[in-house]
Design an enzyme around this catalytic site. Structure first.
Site, short mmCIF file in Angstrom:
data_model
loop_
_atom_site.label_atom_id
_atom_site.label_comp_id
_atom_site.label_asym_id
_atom_site.label_seq_id
_atom_site.Cartn_x
_atom_site.Cartn_y
_atom_site.Cartn_z
N ASP A 97 75.51 53.27 39.36
CA ASP A 97 74.65 52.09 39.85
C ASP A 97 74.45 52.29 41.35
O ASP A 97 72.87 51.87 41.46
CB ASP A 97 75.88 50.94 40.13
N GLU A 122 71.28 44.46 43.15
CA GLU A 122 72.83 43.67 42.78
C GLU A 122 73.66 44.18 43.72
O GLU A 122 74.67 43.57 44.11
CB GLU A 122 73.14 44.07 41.40
N ASP A 185 68.06 45.40 39.22
CA ASP A 185 69.33 45.76 38.55
C ASP A 185 69.30 47.14 38.28
O ASP A 185 68.76 47.72 37.36
CB ASP A 185 69.65 44.78 37.28
N ILE A 187 71.82 49.14 37.27
CA ILE A 187 72.15 49.18 35.93
C ILE A 187 72.63 47.96 35.18
O ILE A 187 73.68 47.39 35.88
CB ILE A 187 73.45 50.37 35.62
N ASP A 188 71.85 47.54 34.27
CA ASP A 188 72.26 46.20 33.61
C ASP A 188 72.83 46.42 32.57
O ASP A 188 72.46 47.45 31.65
CB ASP A 188 70.69 45.28 33.44
N THR A 190 76.33 47.27 32.53
CA THR A 190 77.34 48.10 32.91
C THR A 190 78.45 48.25 31.83
O THR A 190 78.84 49.50 31.54
CB THR A 190 78.00 47.49 34.16
N HIS A 284 80.28 37.17 28.04
CA HIS A 284 78.80 36.82 28.56
C HIS A 284 78.03 35.85 28.02
O HIS A 284 77.22 35.28 28.64
CB HIS A 284 78.13 38.10 28.56
N SER A 308 72.74 44.09 27.71
CA SER A 308 71.58 44.34 28.94
C SER A 308 70.28 43.70 28.43
O SER A 308 70.05 43.31 27.32
CB SER A 308 71.32 45.86 29.29
N LYS A 311 67.67 43.89 25.24
CA LYS A 311 67.24 42.65 24.25
C LYS A 311 65.93 42.18 24.65
O LYS A 311 65.26 41.77 23.82
CB LYS A 311 68.13 41.42 24.40
N ARG A 325 71.29 33.37 24.91
CA ARG A 325 72.28 33.33 26.02
C ARG A 325 73.07 32.05 26.53
O ARG A 325 72.18 31.61 27.29
CB ARG A 325 71.68 34.40 27.12
N ASP A 337 69.12 40.01 36.59
CA ASP A 337 69.50 40.26 35.15
C ASP A 337 68.34 39.61 34.36
O ASP A 337 68.34 39.37 32.80
CB ASP A 337 70.71 39.16 34.98
N1 LIG Z 1 80.79 35.72 32.57
C1 LIG Z 1 79.53 36.06 32.59
N2 LIG Z 1 78.76 35.45 31.79
C2 LIG Z 1 77.45 35.81 31.67
N3 LIG Z 1 77.05 36.87 32.12
C3 LIG Z 1 77.75 37.83 32.84
C4 LIG Z 1 79.42 37.45 33.04
N4 LIG Z 1 79.84 38.45 33.65
C5 LIG Z 1 79.02 39.16 34.10
N5 LIG Z 1 77.47 38.93 33.56
C6 LIG Z 1 76.36 39.39 33.51
O1 LIG Z 1 75.91 39.89 32.23
C7 LIG Z 1 75.06 41.09 32.58
C8 LIG Z 1 75.12 41.92 31.35
O2 LIG Z 1 74.35 41.17 30.34
P1 LIG Z 1 74.62 41.19 28.78
O3 LIG Z 1 75.52 40.70 28.25
O4 LIG Z 1 73.35 40.77 28.18
O5 LIG Z 1 74.76 42.90 28.61
C9 LIG Z 1 75.90 41.68 33.81
O6 LIG Z 1 74.90 42.69 34.41
P2 LIG Z 1 75.43 44.06 35.05
O7 LIG Z 1 76.07 44.83 33.91
O8 LIG Z 1 74.35 44.56 35.59
O9 LIG Z 1 76.60 43.79 35.98
C10 LIG Z 1 76.33 40.73 34.67
O10 LIG Z 1 75.26 40.22 35.51
MG LIG Z 2 73.04 42.79 35.31
MG LIG Z 3 77.42 44.03 37.85
MG LIG Z 4 74.05 45.80 37.23
#
Ligand SMILES: Nc1ncnc2c1ncn2[C@@H]1O[C@H](COP(=O)(O)O)[C@@H](OP(=O)(O)O)[C@H]1O
Ligand SMILES: [Mg+2]
Ligand SMILES: [Mg+2]
Ligand SMILES: [Mg+2]
Length: 400
Positions: A97, A122, A185, A187-188, A190, A284, A308, A311, A325, A337
């Protein structure tokens, strides 16, 4: 609406005409060859966004995201080869990251100058400034320097600890409605990164509160459509770079530099034939709610769950038709994001909005203020999708 009259050179007109034909009125009075007086019915900010060229910024952003992807791939590979005990250790993702953020911040400033550089990102170096953090910082510095050295352009003098910390912390900008701000971001996804699944390096540029550039590096996304792809098939080539400039469409190339192709969202108009993307992580996004929405639409295919902003990339090339989402109550979405992914889909002909159909507003600082969730699809399917979303949200509210 503010109106404006402009005198423009013929060169500017050529590039403008491509982007602004829908905005032109009948009052166009050409005086070729050197100038042309146009009356444009457009708000000043729309006109500014479409008339600017961000080619230089786009080249820098593509270079920066591709180099960061190289760094992340190296870390993910080592992580997946590690024993079980080190797999439960979260530090590799931390190193990747920070390393990705440092590389991108450094490359953008090197290419474009640092005088008015603003980055909303981030990560910040807070956790690196204690004894434990110092060991991590050494690993980050090594990784960043190896990555920059692997590209002849930037690896001339190694970065010091201070340089790396400064590069990371230049991401503390608050963004906002005026001026230009990069949105990153590093790494989106993670959690996808740790699992060995999808993740993205997502870099956008805001100008006067609007997203004008979006670059998504998706190192594990197959170059061929997910619709026809077996995710377990090791033969398929992976590593996509999506990029979009406002008014110029969306393109995809391989991360190792193939010829770019223009991509479009699907032109499907029958929701029964649609498939939809959602987060892999149930924490998420509400999977129950999206399955209710899909049922109302008559969608037959099962959800495609990937991590991430990959999508958004997959949606932009028509691998599926809808992205849903719906975070759990109380979660606030951050601009990094969605900024890059939003433009990649919008420039590919798609529509991205909140659950009530309002456009996303990236001008409010680090957060997005939204009604309930984010939905994306093509123009034809959006009315039916909005109706299904509204009905499903009402049902959910009345069942509580
Ligand atoms: N409770 C939550 N509800 C929705 N999004 C969340 C979450 N907790 C973390 N995220 C976000 O969801 C992103 C990942 O999205 P996805 O579900 O589409 O993979 C994460 O980015 P990071 O991985 O950069 O922290 C984070 O910002
Ligand atoms: Mg992210
Ligand atoms: Mg994060
Ligand atoms: Mg990230």
């Amino acid at each position: 609406m503010e109106m404006a009259t402009f005198t423009l050179s013929s060169r500017t007109i050529n590039s403008l005409t491509q982007k602004t034909l829908p905005l032109l009125t009948k009052n166009t009075k050409p005086h070729f060859p050197f100038s042309l007086c146009l009356t444009l019915r457009a708000s000043k900010s729309t006109l500014r966004a479409v008339s600017m060229s961000y080619d230089k910024e786009l080249d820098a952003a593509k270079n920066a995201a591709s180099l960061a992807a190289r760094l992340c791939q190296k870390v993910q590979k080592a992580l997946l080869q590690a024993d079980v005990q080190s797999k439960s250790d979260k530090s590799p993702v931390t190193v990747a990251d920070y390393g990705s953020q440092a590389v991108i911040s450094f490359v953008l400033q090197k290419e474009l100058g640092s005088a008015s550089f603003s980055l909303v990102a981030e990560e910040d170096s807070g956790d690196l400034c204690n004894e434990e953090g110092n060991a991590t910082l050494q690993r980050i510095m090594k990784l960043v320097n190896e990555t920059l050295a692997s590209d002849g352009t930037y690896g001339t003098a190694p970065l010091s600890e201070e340089d790396v910390l400064a590069a990371i912390d230049s991401g503390r900008s608050e963004g906002g409605p005026s001026g230009q701000h990069w949105v990153l971001d590093p790494i989106d996804g993670t959690k996808g990164f740790l699992r060995g699944d999808q993740y993205a390096i997502a870099l956008g540029l805001l100008d006067e509160g609007k997203v004008v550039l979006g670059v998504l590096a998706c190192p594990n996304l197959p170059l061929s459509s997910l619709a026809s792809h077996n995710l377990q098939d090791a033969q398929d080539k992976v590593g996509c770079l999506f990029y979009a400039q406002v008014g110029s469409g969306t393109y995809m190339q391989s991360l190792d530099g193939s010829t770019p192709i223009k991509v479009h969202v699907t032109d499907l108009d029958n929701p029964e034939e649609a498939s939809f993307f959602e987060s892999f992580e149930a924490a998420h996004s509400l999977h129950d709610l999206s399955s209710l929405i899909a049922k109302k639409l008559g969608v037959k295919a099962p959800p495609v769950r990937i991590d991430s902003q990959a999508k958004y990339g997959a949606l932009s090339r028509g691998d599926g038709a809808i992205y849903l989402r719906f975070p759990h109550k109380g979660y606030r979405e951050k601009i990094w994001d969605h900024a890059a992914g939003y433009l990649v889909v919008a420039e590919a002909g798609g529509v991205v909005s909140d659950a009530a159909g309002n456009p996303l507003d990236f001008s409010k600082g680090r957060y997005l203020d939204l009604h309930e969730g984010i939905i994306a699809t093509n123009q034809k399917l959006m009315p039916a999708l909005l109706k299904a979303v509204k009905e499903s949200l009402n049902e959910k509210a009345s069942s509580l």
